[in-house]
Structures are given as structure tokens and as C-alpha cells.
Design an enzyme around this catalytic site. Sequence first.
Site, PDB file in Angstrom:
ATOM      1  CG  ASP A   1      -6.530  -3.695  -3.562  1.00 47.50           C
ATOM      2  OD1 ASP A   1      -7.279  -2.799  -3.044  1.00 47.50           O
ATOM      3  OD2 ASP A   1      -5.076  -3.729  -3.260  1.00 47.50           O
TER       4      ASP A   1
ATOM      5  CB  SER B   1      -0.771  -0.126   1.009  1.00 50.64           C
ATOM      6  OG  SER B   1      -1.793   0.846   1.081  1.00 50.64           O
TER       7      SER B   1
ATOM      8  CG  HIS C   1      -5.883  -2.264   0.199  1.00 48.85           C
ATOM      9  ND1 HIS C   1      -4.863  -2.353  -0.670  1.00 48.85           N
ATOM     10  CD2 HIS C   1      -5.393  -1.401   1.098  1.00 48.85           C
ATOM     11  CE1 HIS C   1      -3.703  -1.441  -0.550  1.00 48.85           C
ATOM     12  NE2 HIS C   1      -3.935  -0.915   0.751  1.00 48.85           N
TER      13      HIS C   1
END
Length: 327
Positions: free
Chosen positions: A278, A134, A307
Site C-alpha cells: 500500500d 481506507s 491499497h
Amino acid sequence: MPNTIEQIQPKSAILKVEEPFILECGDTLRNVRISYTTYGNLNSEKTNVVWVFHALTANGNPAEWWPELVGPGKAIDPENKFIICANMLGSCYGTTGPKNYNFPLVTIRDMVKAHKVLRNHLGIEKIQLGIGGSMGGQQLLEWAVEEPTLFEHIVPLATNAFHSPWGIAFNEAQRMALENIDSAKGLEAARAIAMLSYRHYNTYDKTQRDIDQRWDDFSASSYQRYQGEKLRKRFSVESYYYLSKAMDSHHVGRHFGSAETALKRIQSKALIIGIDTDILFPPQEQQYIAGLIPGAEFRLVTSAFGHDGFLTEAEQISELINEFLNY
């Protein structure tokens, strides 16, 4: 001689930076503090360094938030690796961050600049593996672009080369909550919005579905409030605001003409990992990265958690890392 249990405990420290720290926006921070954790021991050749980059609301100790991936006997093992993780600039876990809304704009590039200061302090010249998911993956890519030969291997997970309009829209909705609601309640609302992007329709359907045909007090409603309250108790409103803006600022091509040109600079062996469910950093963003870094591999992890799969699917990710590093 093998490491003892005492030797492989995470060790936290703070580096105080005496020189003025000039940000990408042109503003200057003074008396910058960098909070970081090391885990394991540096070998005599200084060739066993693993640099872990954390995501938005995590801290500098990956053994806490990635316990199935980082630790003795895990894929990232302090018994034979020297693991470094620095709390990102702008956070509230020891590194310099905002105390109010007068803080300057901090970017991913600024975070990497702070990492470079720490690397120099620790005397690290080469990093065997860089890994992050991320927002952590954004930092990793930025650094790998700036110093194409620094990392021998990189593993960016569930990340992108530049933040998408979709991701920026989610972050802006959260900042609107922070700006227009009492600060504590605003942070709770912002986190509730974020959870919708971190998870997936199927996640909620599996874990929050009510089967008793109730007309109020829904499980999904309670879950959203619980997640908001949990973050409010451990995180700073101001850090959340400015870190979300830093995520939006991410673009590896800003100083190199284009993202394509920037990614082609990377000379590290690269394993790019996506999560099949995601919706915030969808797999096509990782495929884009893998298609431009020379020789990069792309792998897709299956997860019911959207995610957040980059945090929850440690078994699959460990297998991919071990295969990638030829363990």
C-alpha cells in the site's frame, strides 16, 4: 430456528432525519436522508451487531463490494450476525449528498454523527464488531475515539489516524482535474490518477505489461481510460469532489488535543491490518495506530494489489478476523 434464505437477504432502507443536521464546519443540512442496508437478524440480547464502513466510492451494501468477506458462510456471516452498513454522508447512493459545488464541507466526524443518528433509530446500544478499510477505517476510528466503549472489537484496515500530505496531494490532483476539465472527463481523469495510488508498480508490471514492443496503444493506457469510464458511469462528480475533501479533513485528534491522546481513549479490542504494498495508506500508518490503542494487534497482509488489497485479499483478512474473534 435457522435463518431462511429469504431472511438473510440484504434489506435496504432510508432514514429521514427531521431535525436540522449541524455540521462540524457550522453549516446546517436540512431534511437529511441516510441510506443503509441491514443483513441478517438482531438477536434478542442485541449483542450480534457488526457495523461495516465503506470506502470512497462504495455504497451501503457490503455484500456487493466485499462479497468474499460478507455473506452466508463468510467471516462476516448474516446467519449469526446483524450487519449494518450506512452510505456515508455526501455520497450519491441514497444518503444526502451534493448536487452542485455549493455543498458545505462535510467531514469524517459529520459522517459519524449521521451513523449515530441511525444507531439511535435502530435501538443499537452496543456493537460487537466495527470494520472498515481506507475511508471506512477513518470513520471507524473517529467513532471509536468519540465513544470508546461502544465497539467490543474494531478492525480498521489500510487506514490512518489523520490523512497524510501524500494522500492530500493525490486528492488535490484529482480535484484539479475535476475543476479544470469537462465534468465527465474530469471524473475519468481523477479516477485514473487515483488508480496510481490504489495499486502498485508491481501490479501494473504484472497485469499491464506489453510484451510485443509496441509503440502506441499501450495496455496500461487502455486500463487507465477503462477505469475512468467505469467510475464516470456510476458515480457523481460532486460527491467525488466533496468526499475527497472529507478524507483530507480526517484527524482523530482534532477535538482531543492530539492523535496520540485520542487513540489512547479507545477501549475496544483492536486488530489493525495493513497491506504490504500500500503506497497510499502505507503500513507505518497502521503501525502508528496499533502502537497507541491499548492492547491493539497489528497484522500485515501480503498483496500484489497495493491499497486495493483490503478489498481483494479476503481470504487472508478472513483468517485474521476469525483468529481475532476466536471463531
